[in-house]
Design a protein around this motif. Structure first.
Motif, PDB file in Angstrom:
ATOM      1  N   SER A 266       0.844  -1.194   0.000  1.00 55.22           N
ATOM      2  CA  SER A 266       0.000   0.000   0.000  1.00 55.22           C
ATOM      3  C   SER A 266       0.879   1.245   0.000  1.00 55.22           C
ATOM      4  O   SER A 266       2.092   1.167   0.132  1.00 55.22           O
ATOM      5  CB  SER A 266      -0.917  -0.003   1.214  1.00 55.22           C
ATOM      6  OG  SER A 266      -0.212   0.445   2.339  1.00 55.22           O
ATOM      7  N   GLU A 267       0.230   2.378  -0.087  1.00 58.54           N
ATOM      8  CA  GLU A 267       0.938   3.673  -0.141  1.00 58.54           C
ATOM      9  C   GLU A 267       1.924   3.849   0.989  1.00 58.54           C
ATOM     10  O   GLU A 267       2.958   4.476   0.850  1.00 58.54           O
ATOM     11  CB  GLU A 267      -0.069   4.811  -0.004  1.00 58.54           C
ATOM     12  CG  GLU A 267      -0.754   5.180  -1.260  1.00 58.54           C
ATOM     13  CD  GLU A 267      -1.604   6.418  -1.019  1.00 58.54           C
ATOM     14  OE1 GLU A 267      -1.967   7.048  -2.017  1.00 58.54           O
ATOM     15  OE2 GLU A 267      -1.890   6.723   0.151  1.00 58.54           O
ATOM     16  N   ARG A 361      -6.506   1.938   8.567  1.00 62.61           N
ATOM     17  CA  ARG A 361      -7.322   1.029   7.783  1.00 62.61           C
ATOM     18  C   ARG A 361      -8.724   1.550   7.635  1.00 62.61           C
ATOM     19  O   ARG A 361      -9.362   1.906   8.606  1.00 62.61           O
ATOM     20  CB  ARG A 361      -7.364  -0.330   8.482  1.00 62.61           C
ATOM     21  CG  ARG A 361      -8.187  -1.334   7.738  1.00 62.61           C
ATOM     22  CD  ARG A 361      -8.140  -2.660   8.462  1.00 62.61           C
ATOM     23  NE  ARG A 361      -8.839  -2.608   9.727  1.00 62.61           N
ATOM     24  CZ  ARG A 361      -8.853  -3.596  10.597  1.00 62.61           C
ATOM     25  NH1 ARG A 361      -8.190  -4.692  10.339  1.00 62.61           N
ATOM     26  NH2 ARG A 361      -9.499  -3.500  11.737  1.00 62.61           N
ATOM     27  N   GLY A 362      -9.200   1.562   6.448  1.00 61.42           N
ATOM     28  CA  GLY A 362     -10.606   1.845   6.276  1.00 61.42           C
ATOM     29  C   GLY A 362     -11.383   0.566   6.532  1.00 61.42           C
ATOM     30  O   GLY A 362     -10.816  -0.435   6.927  1.00 61.42           O
TER      31      GLY A 362
ATOM     32  N   LEU B 391     -14.363   4.066   1.723  1.00 61.51           N
ATOM     33  CA  LEU B 391     -13.415   3.200   1.032  1.00 61.51           C
ATOM     34  C   LEU B 391     -12.633   3.940  -0.040  1.00 61.51           C
ATOM     35  O   LEU B 391     -13.027   5.003  -0.498  1.00 61.51           O
ATOM     36  CB  LEU B 391     -14.161   2.040   0.359  1.00 61.51           C
ATOM     37  CG  LEU B 391     -14.686   0.915   1.251  1.00 61.51           C
ATOM     38  CD1 LEU B 391     -15.449  -0.072   0.393  1.00 61.51           C
ATOM     39  CD2 LEU B 391     -13.557   0.222   1.964  1.00 61.51           C
ATOM     40  N   GLN B 392     -11.545   3.310  -0.474  1.00 57.23           N
ATOM     41  CA  GLN B 392     -10.799   3.840  -1.610  1.00 57.23           C
ATOM     42  C   GLN B 392     -11.642   3.683  -2.880  1.00 57.23           C
ATOM     43  O   GLN B 392     -12.442   2.770  -2.977  1.00 57.23           O
ATOM     44  CB  GLN B 392      -9.497   3.034  -1.789  1.00 57.23           C
ATOM     45  CG  GLN B 392      -8.592   3.047  -0.580  1.00 57.23           C
ATOM     46  CD  GLN B 392      -8.060   4.431  -0.318  1.00 57.23           C
ATOM     47  OE1 GLN B 392      -7.729   5.168  -1.234  1.00 57.23           O
ATOM     48  NE2 GLN B 392      -8.008   4.792   0.938  1.00 57.23           N
ATOM     49  N   PRO B 393     -11.429   4.584  -3.863  1.00 55.10           N
ATOM     50  CA  PRO B 393     -12.234   4.508  -5.095  1.00 55.10           C
ATOM     51  C   PRO B 393     -12.194   3.138  -5.779  1.00 55.10           C
ATOM     52  O   PRO B 393     -13.230   2.655  -6.225  1.00 55.10           O
ATOM     53  CB  PRO B 393     -11.617   5.591  -5.985  1.00 55.10           C
ATOM     54  CG  PRO B 393     -11.054   6.582  -5.031  1.00 55.10           C
ATOM     55  CD  PRO B 393     -10.596   5.804  -3.837  1.00 55.10           C
ATOM     56  N   GLU B 394     -11.000   2.509  -5.857  1.00 49.28           N
ATOM     57  CA  GLU B 394     -10.960   1.216  -6.547  1.00 49.28           C
ATOM     58  C   GLU B 394     -11.799   0.196  -5.789  1.00 49.28           C
ATOM     59  O   GLU B 394     -12.463  -0.659  -6.394  1.00 49.28           O
ATOM     60  CB  GLU B 394      -9.542   0.648  -6.639  1.00 49.28           C
ATOM     61  CG  GLU B 394      -8.427   1.628  -6.931  1.00 49.28           C
ATOM     62  CD  GLU B 394      -8.011   2.363  -5.684  1.00 49.28           C
ATOM     63  OE1 GLU B 394      -8.089   3.603  -5.713  1.00 49.28           O
ATOM     64  OE2 GLU B 394      -7.608   1.706  -4.708  1.00 49.28           O
ATOM     65  N   GLN B 395     -11.741   0.258  -4.445  1.00 48.19           N
ATOM     66  CA  GLN B 395     -12.523  -0.689  -3.654  1.00 48.19           C
ATOM     67  C   GLN B 395     -14.014  -0.437  -3.858  1.00 48.19           C
ATOM     68  O   GLN B 395     -14.809  -1.370  -3.991  1.00 48.19           O
ATOM     69  CB  GLN B 395     -12.172  -0.554  -2.165  1.00 48.19           C
ATOM     70  CG  GLN B 395     -10.736  -0.934  -1.860  1.00 48.19           C
ATOM     71  CD  GLN B 395     -10.354  -0.581  -0.431  1.00 48.19           C
ATOM     72  OE1 GLN B 395     -10.677   0.495   0.058  1.00 48.19           O
ATOM     73  NE2 GLN B 395      -9.670  -1.479   0.231  1.00 48.19           N
ATOM     74  N   GLN B 396     -14.391   0.872  -3.927  1.00 44.70           N
ATOM     75  CA  GLN B 396     -15.805   1.197  -4.131  1.00 44.70           C
ATOM     76  C   GLN B 396     -16.279   0.630  -5.455  1.00 44.70           C
ATOM     77  O   GLN B 396     -17.373   0.076  -5.571  1.00 44.70           O
ATOM     78  CB  GLN B 396     -16.012   2.715  -4.119  1.00 44.70           C
ATOM     79  CG  GLN B 396     -15.964   3.323  -2.737  1.00 44.70           C
ATOM     80  CD  GLN B 396     -16.082   4.839  -2.794  1.00 44.70           C
ATOM     81  OE1 GLN B 396     -15.898   5.454  -3.840  1.00 44.70           O
ATOM     82  NE2 GLN B 396     -16.378   5.438  -1.662  1.00 44.70           N
TER      83      GLN B 396
END
Lengths: 403, 419
Positions: A266-267, A361-362, B391-396
């Motif tokens: 990840s980033e 973490r989301g 969420l991140q865009p790709e996850q969405q």
């Protein structure tokens, strides 16, 4: 003629001196060897992988629980209380079942999909755990004996507080581990490093006592340990962040039936250019520096380990003085019990978990998806529409012809 | 093995100081009105009047709505906590421990902040969206709660005083166990309440009904003692109470299920700034035809019967209230005997403290919550949506695609031209 008795006395004194040193330092030798042994075992298990680490954490948890419960027995002379040993182990089993059931459902989703019986256990997991706990509660009530009410209530409370401390923390440690082994290694090593460096600084420079609870701790050790730990964490994270093995979330691969740690880092774990603030620029002479973003987080983790972690140690010291015990147990020669080694780790594990859920973490997409699929069709449709309009608004999705 | 001194603990139960008999807090007016009666009946009259008073207050608050009920639950929780902590002080003679009173209240505040913050974020979503400062508090809610708790923990460690280590650790453990019992349960009660007032009323009334009917059956038919802990309980009372409570719950649910006020989840309406209970009643609260099983057909003579599905659930709730709920009461009796107290406090004349009234309710609240989350309520769509948007865009995008293919597969969505 002159030299014989002198030589004899000299040799005699030398032997005495060596014996004296060995005797005095014997304790240190034992501690040192055991420390090396523990560190080697630790490295071996890291090499063996996440699953072995999980088993290690689990066995440490069970041993800590056993140590604290045994202290309770000794304090209250309650070896002969009816059923109480069995009840303590039963409650440990229940709470572990509850926590690990939740974890298993999330991380072993693919493994679980294929087995029908597990589906039932997972869908009604909370209800089953609660029913198991209630059975233990009712057993406790039925086991109350007239002359021993107070002892039994004390042991009940002792058991529950111990469960709260040991089982929840070990569960959080494993959740951190599954996030990526670096989230397990950096905090634990920061706490150990803080212990060691605070001791070293205290040994060489220690003058001002820190707190009455632990007379051996000094302010010099505390502050020296703080700076050393932050630097150590910073450097250690730099090396760990380069390897996928440490950085990737643990996933269970159902084809190979093994845990995998392969992913696109990840980033946080990709090198970034940071501009050095003017203050440090003068000192270091660099304008920009290449760092992993994770290293900034490691500063936060190390700071907590050095400043607040010791309070866990003071708490355990206070506990030992309160119950007049020198060590929690004598499992490890020279070191005491397992709890003695892990008393500072507890606050750390909770802090890392709260840190990850708040800042890193989301939500977990597959978990969300699983919940979405349980919803009623109208609810699913409304969520779908809202999500679609959100994605279109953000430009992630092209608006379809049908709108 | 080190010798362990334990002045406080090895004393046998008989060494615990007896609590001085509670002062008589009955109001003067009652005393004068009942002055002619013998002591035994006077006690019964006082109990009866107070019971009626409590029931009336309860009905009044139900009428006033969910918010007032929430405040009621909150105040009961604080009072129960106070009662149990006070008992701890008396047992350990620890009134003079440094800081400990403040620390106990501080921990209560922290844990309540944590739980109510989570609830507020969910249920008051619209209210919260509009205020920037609250957004920050909610996004980092767990971290802030943890920091507050840690502050309390560090204060405790710093407050440890040489001669009182053990007392202080005991009070620390006492505080935490009490928090676990009172605050988590009250939080679950409020979550049940927000699911629909019927999920709050039916369990509580089942427990109360079980108390009363078990007593009545025990009074008239009681012969075989049930458990040594509570010598007044009998098997006849237990079984009679069980059947009465199931029937009561069944009938009571029938009447409640007809009104939207009791059946709808509580929602906060930001326009009117009030709580609303208006909705389309869910399936559970719509009349359904059930075919009567052959056994009962012979007895009742009906082939089908119209019932609300909720009534079946009420049987489960009442069964729990009658069979397992009493264990909460036995636990509290054992606790009172262990610490040689007659009542938790003397808040309510003739009844004892608030805890005495609520000891059976605790297990009930947790059971109802687990029951709802396991069998009734699915996940909350707005909560899911809120998480999706973080969420991140790709996850969405990936969630969107999976959801879309699922909906198309189920025929809920027409496949679009773009596929």
């Amino acid at each position: 003629m002159f030299s014989c008795p002198v030589a004899f006395i000299f040799i005699y004194n030398c032997v005495l001196f060596i014996l004296f040193v060995l005797n005095r330092w014997k304790n240190w030798w034992i501690r040192g060897i055991l420390t090396l042994a523990m560190i080697s075992v630790f490295f071996l298990i890291i090499y063996l992988g996440s699953f072995m680490l999980m088993l290690l954490v689990l066995s440490i948890q069970v041993k800590c629980y056993h140590e604290i419960i045994t202290i309770g027995y000794r304090v209250y002379h309650s070896y002969d209380l009816p059923w109480f040993r069995s009840l303590s182990w039963y409650f440990l089993l229940c709470v572990n079942y509850f926590f690990y059931g939740e974890t298993v459902a999330d991380y072993f989703a693919t493994f679980v999909q294929r087995r029908e019986q597990l589906q039932f256990l997972i869908r009604y997991h909370r209800f089953i755990s609660f029913a198991l706990y209630l059975t233990g509660f009712c057993m406790f009530v039925l086991s109350l004996v007239k002359k021993h009410y107070r002892l039994q209530f004390y042991m009940f409370a002792w058991t529950h507080v111990t469960l709260l401390i040991t089982v929840t923390q070990s569960h959080l440690v494993i959740q951190n581990l599954f996030e990526g082994m670096i989230w397990f290694l950096v905090p634990i090593s920061s706490v150990i490093c803080n212990d060691i460096t605070a001791y070293i600084f205290g040994f060489f420079f220690g003058r001002t006592p820190l707190i009455k609870l632990s007379p051996k701790k000094t302010w010099e050790g505390f502050i020296g340990g703080f700076f050393s730990t932050v630097v150590f964490g910073f450097i250690f994270s730099y090396f760990l962040a380069q390897h996928q093995y440490f950085v990737c979330p643990v996933e269970y691969n159902s084809e190979t039936n093994r845990f995998m740690t392969e992913c696109e880092p990840s980033e946080l774990f990709q090198m970034k250019k940071y501009s050095v603030p003017p203050l440090l620029q003068a000192v270091l002479g660099w304008e920009t520096v290449n760092m992993y973003p994770f290293q900034m987080h490691s500063i936060a983790l190390s700071t907590f380990a050095s400043l607040i972690g010791p309070f866990g140690g003071f708490f355990a010291s206070g506990f030992k003085r309160a119950f007049k015990i020198k060590d929690f147990a004598d499992t490890i020669p020279g070191h005491g019990g397992i709890m003695d080694r892990f008393d500072c780790q507890y606050l750390m594990a909770t802090f890392v978990h709260v840190y990850i859920t708040s800042f890193i973490r989301g939500p977990n997409p597959s978990k969300l998806l699983k919940q979405l699929l349980i919803l009623q069709p109208e609810q699913q449709l409304s969520v779908y529409k809202t999500l679609k309009s959100h994605l279109v608004e953000k430009g992630i999705l092209q608006p379809s012809l049908r709108g």
